[in-house]
Design an enzyme around this catalytic site. Structure first.
Site, mmCIF file in Angstrom:
data_model
loop_
_atom_site.group_PDB
_atom_site.id
_atom_site.type_symbol
_atom_site.label_atom_id
_atom_site.label_comp_id
_atom_site.label_asym_id
_atom_site.label_seq_id
_atom_site.Cartn_x
_atom_site.Cartn_y
_atom_site.Cartn_z
ATOM 1 N N HIS A 566 0.833 -1.213 0.000
ATOM 2 C CA HIS A 566 0.000 0.000 0.000
ATOM 3 C C HIS A 566 0.866 1.261 0.000
ATOM 4 C CE1 HIS A 566 -3.617 2.301 1.953
ATOM 5 N NE2 HIS A 566 -3.285 2.779 0.772
ATOM 6 N N HIS A 571 1.455 5.152 -2.713
ATOM 7 C CA HIS A 571 1.602 6.522 -2.210
ATOM 8 C C HIS A 571 3.022 7.062 -2.384
ATOM 9 C CE1 HIS A 571 -2.272 6.987 0.078
ATOM 10 N NE2 HIS A 571 -2.240 5.662 -0.024
ATOM 11 N N HIS A 758 -3.753 0.843 -6.320
ATOM 12 C CA HIS A 758 -4.136 1.435 -5.036
ATOM 13 C C HIS A 758 -5.529 1.006 -4.616
ATOM 14 C CE1 HIS A 758 -5.773 4.676 -2.405
ATOM 15 N NE2 HIS A 758 -4.633 4.430 -1.778
ATOM 16 N N ASN A 762 -6.599 -0.800 -1.036
ATOM 17 C CA ASN A 762 -7.130 0.208 -0.111
ATOM 18 C C ASN A 762 -8.601 0.038 0.244
ATOM 19 O OD1 ASN A 762 -6.690 2.981 1.263
ATOM 20 N ND2 ASN A 762 -8.519 3.287 0.008
ATOM 21 N N ILE A 909 -6.882 8.934 -1.104
ATOM 22 C CA ILE A 909 -7.137 8.705 0.320
ATOM 23 C C ILE A 909 -6.193 7.635 0.818
ATOM 24 C CG2 ILE A 909 -8.864 6.894 0.042
ATOM 25 C CD1 ILE A 909 -10.406 8.361 2.361
#
Length: 909
Positions: A566, A571, A758, A762, A909
């Protein structure tokens, strides 16, 4: 004069109404492209004109649309849309500056606009003078405030290439878009998508420039826009000095030197990035003061800079407030020390866990404990007529469908293929499995899972070697990643760690069966190596030990999922692409316009992560097994496993042995496990993205030579490698952008990671980890059989269920993580989804690109139907069955809320 290169139709299509000018005429007209192509013949025959040059917007005199009467100029109206939240805030502001702003509105001098010609002055060779006018506020309706301005455009201006906007207010505004239209007919001439904050000129003296929707490669830039194009990039790069202000639009690089706080006791952390020991991607530079105790580290503050346009919208802020979630870190954990309950205690029984969803968790009456009330308003209930407050969680879908599924081995195995970490499982290619670590330091290299154990657990239906040959054995292997940290982590209070391997066998029915778990503690100066292989068992003691072993590896998998699959691979690794894009690609560049929507909100959410999630003492360090070593582990993983070329889904599957190349198969791959929901659905999405990108690249780069000669594109990719991922800049696997194929593969990989990768890791977090016994984030105690002389073994034999509960997170750890996962799994109402419609899609003005994008959207809707059908098909036993959570994470679209589906364009997010 425009060069032949600049007039190539793939860039300079004129599909929207524009102003065009005819030779030897002093008047202007506005035609659709089709009108011009038709009427030019008529004009040539009836007006005695020799030619009309409209390719690339070359304009030399014209007639007003619908008449042949010459005019000296054309009247244009500009209509600006300002986001109402800005105006509402201004109206609520009773400061002296607001009085001045109100006066500006009365005078009609709030915003100064200057139209920019695409051409240079033929006499001076410099930019033509801009055409200026003030915009006045004309209306405010719900969510929008409108401004209007009128221009008299002389006959010799040429095509409008952009507009300067100066904010005369004393407060910032958010300009959504600007429409230029013929003041007489009302027909739109062009729409300029802005979507940007504009600072008052007292704060930022530089004029803001916004270009029209036409896309230009660098060598095709109209002469009147070239210097502006370069100047805008220079402004966004900054000079690398000073502390950034919240109003800045500057993008620069720095290491992760702000995770720790060396000036506070026990909060020092190593800098990630810039060293061989801890290589890492780069983040956005903030320029905060240096730490007193460690000059290489930055001090921390209550706010973390991101460029102004990277901030959340008002809608997003309401759904996800940095202040709100920071309170979990700043209020929840410290104030928990004054709880009337013991913050180190776990749940006394499983019924107390289910109470969280039924009756709720009573919040003690302690000052500063209001973080639960502000964390996620919709999960907080105030009991009517009762003064006490309770925290009540939504029932996760997994628990709602089958409250006992987490106990079953088949579900434990199924989640490696259809859960929230489908990136960990890999094919076993040889036996015995071997470690790459130094055996002199870490113990035996060969795994303790022997062929005898394997053959016994598969009931002798084949030999272990046959199972390897037939590709029936799979492993989730955290042995080498975790083993070097075992003793470090065990020196901390309230946690433990092992190196682990979990082995699975693929049955004839196409489902995985867990057959062994190996846990290892390396040797130390005071104790020899300990390792043990646990297997499913029918006797009581063996069965409970198997449950405890599964709890350990589930905690390992939770850490790997959050820190690596993740955080690191989406990110963290994407942020350098964003920084480089803004520094090297002009906003009129077609690749900027392709990628920009896939980077929405990413820098802001990453800044929040540094502030409260991955920082020293933050939620990750407080609730996951490695505790303060968590981020170090992500650096180790980056060093050992991250490669850009293997972030593409097909390459990732091949690397893990989960697929083999097969030109005759769909997508060019054959999966080793036919029913692998993440891969089955993910390859559909990957292929759809790649086809869209192929069409986009072919349109803007019909010749590969244009890719090689694109100075901005090459500078962007060079900076991604040498600055954004500087610690891996010399690796040989970086692709070279020199063909349509290499550029398509590179951009498809970036878009895949930012969107579907993602989404896969997520948006199912709350459904699967909201019931934490299924995915505990931490294992707090050792396996009781590790030391046969301790009281822990005796306690285990008397109360095995209590031992399992003791290994799970504490009450405060569990509830904080559950609340955060609920929030992170939530789609906001302003989410923009892959292939969906959104403001500012510049290619919609081009019929060729609009048709390609429509095909992309149609294919995603088709994929949505395919996924629904698969989830209803009983032959797919890893996604369809009684009480089973169907695999929806690759469904492209979703409503707002926790839905377990939907692929946003970006890591938002």
């Amino acid at each position: 004069m425009l060069t032949p290169q600049m007039t190539k139709p793939q860039i300079n299509h004129c599909y929207s109404p524009r102003l065009f000018f005819l030779p030897n005429s002093r008047s202007a007209c506005k035609f659709e492209r089709t009108q011009l192509l038709y009427q030019s013949d008529y004009l040539r025959k009836n007006r005695g004109l020799t030619s009309i040059r409209c390719m690339a917007g070359e304009m030399k005199g014209a007639i007003v649309q619908g008449t042949s009467k010459p005019t000296e100029s054309t009247k244009l109206k500009a209509i600006l849309t300002v986001r109402a939240s800005t105006v509402e805030r201004l109206l609520d502001n009773l400061s002296p500056t607001q009085v001045l702003d109100n006066l500006q509105d009365l005078l009609g001098r709030s915003l100064l606009l200057e139209l920019i010609s695409s051409e240079l002055d033929p006499e001076s060779g410099s930019e033509k003078k801009t055409i200026s006018a003030y915009a006045r506020k004309v209306s405010q309706d719900g969510g929008e405030t409108k401004y209007e301005s009128s221009f008299t455009v002389p006959n010799n201006v040429g095509e409008i290439g952009g507009v300067f906007v100066t904010n005369v207010y004393h407060n910032e505004i958010f300009l959504q878009d600007l429409i230029l239209q013929n003041d007489k007919t009302g027909a739109a001439a062009t729409t300029i998508s802005c979507n940007s904050w504009i600072q008052p000129r007292s704060v930022s003296p530089d004029k803001r420039v916004f270009f029209t929707t036409k896309s230009y490669l660098p060598d095709q830039t109209p002469s009147g826009l070239k210097s502006l194009r370069n100047h805008e990039l220079e402004l966004k790069r900054g000079n690398g000095k000073g502390e950034r202000k919240s109003t800045d639009r500057i993008y620069d690089y720095d290491t992760y030197n702000d995770l720790g706080d060396p000036d506070s006791e026990g909060r020092a952390r190593p800098i990630l990035g810039g060293t061989k020991v801890f290589p890492y991607p780069r983040r956005c530079r903030t320029g905060r003061p240096q730490s007193k105790k460690d000059p290489k580290s930055e001090t921390r503050s209550s706010t973390f800079y991101v460029p102004r346009d990277e901030d959340f919208s008002k809608v997003k802020q309401l759904q996800f407030s940095t202040t709100t979630l920071t309170s979990v870190f700043h209020a929840a954990l410290p104030s928990a020390q004054s709880f009337v309950i013991d913050t180190k205690s776990g749940f006394p029984n499983f019924n107390e866990i289910t109470v969280l969803y039924n009756e709720g968790f009573q919040i003690p009456k302690v000052d500063g404990i209001g973080f639960f009330q502000t964390l996620i308003p919709r999960i907080y209930d105030a009991i009517q007529d009762v003064s006490d407050k309770v925290l009540r969680f939504d029932v996760p879908e997994m628990l709602e469908r089958d409250r006992f599924s987490w106990l079953r081995d088949e579900e434990f195995a199924r989640q490696t293929l259809a859960g929230i970490n489908p990136y960990a499982i890999q094919l076993v290619k040889e036996l015995p499995m071997k470690s790459k670590l130094d055996p002199a330091i870490y113990g035996a290299a060969e795994s303790a899972i022997t062929t005898d154990i394997i053959e016994k657990e598969i009931n002798g239906i084949m030999t272990a070697e046959e199972a390897v040959h037939q590709k029936r054995l799979f492993v989730v292997d955290y042995h080498d990643l975790l083993l070097p940290y075992v003793h470090k982590v065990r020196a901390l209070e309230g946690t433990t760690l092992y190196g682990s391997r979990s082995l699975f066998f693929l049955t004839d029915e196409g489902i995985l069966k867990p057959i062994a778990i190996e846990l290892t503690r390396p040797p130390s100066p005071t104790a020899p190596e300990w390792r043990h292989v646990f297997v499913p068992s029918s006797d009581s003691t063996g069965s409970w030990l198997w449950k405890l072993a599964k709890a350990q590896v589930c905690a390992h998998d939770s850490g790997h999922h959050e820190l690596i699959s993740h955080w690191l691979r989406t990110h963290c690794s994407v942020e350098p692409y964003i920084i480089a894009m803004h520094r090297q690609l002009s906003e009129m560049h077609p690749i900027y316009r392709l990628l920009h929507r896939h980077f929405r909100y990413t820098m802001k959410i990453n800044a929040f992560a540094r502030q409260a999630l991955i920082s020293a003492g933050g939620i990750i360090e407080s609730s996951f097994s490695p505790l303060k070593y968590s981020m170090e582990l992500s650096s180790v993983a980056y060093d050992q496993t991250w490669r850009f070329d293997l972030e593409a889904l097909p390459a990732d599957l091949i690397r893990r042995g989960m697929a083999v190349e097969d030109p005759t198969a769909e997508h060019g791959l054959k999966l080793v496990i036919d029913d692998y929901p993440f891969a089955n659905d993910g390859l559909l999405i990957w292929s759809a993205i790649k086809k869209w990108v192929q069409e986009y690249i072919s349109h803007y780069y019909p010749d590969s030579a244009q890719i090689k000669s694109d100075t901005e594109l090459q500078a962007w990719w060079h900076e991604v490698r040498t600055r954004g991922h500087a610690d891996k800049k010399d690796e040989p696997w970086w692709p070279t952008l020199d063909t349509q194929e290499s550029l398509t593969q590179t951009l498809t990989t970036i878009i895949w990671v930012a969107s579907a990768h993602h989404a896969a890791v997520n948006f199912g977090q709350y459904d699967y980890a909201g019931f934490f016994p299924n995915r505990p984030t931490i294992a707090r105690i050792n396996i009781p059989t590790e030391d046969m002389t301790t009281d822990q073994l005796k306690y285990f034999l008397q109360k095995p269920e209590d031992t399992l509960l003791d290994s799970f997170p504490t009450q405060i750890q569990a509830t904080v993580v559950m609340a955060v996962l609920n929030l992170l799994s939530t789609h906001s109402s302003d989410e923009e989804y892959l292939g969906g419609q959104a403001a500012g899609l510049t290619w919609l003005n081009d019929p060729v690109m609009k048709a390609a994008y429509d095909r992309f959207y149609a294919r995603l809707k088709e994929i949505e139907g395919i996924i629904d059908a698969r989830n209803l098909d009983p032959k797919f036993r890893n996604r369809s069955g009684a009480g089973m959570v169907p695999y929806k994470l690759m469904k492209p679209f979703s409503d707002a809320g926790v839905t377990g589906m939907g692929i946003p364009n970006s890591i938002s997010i």
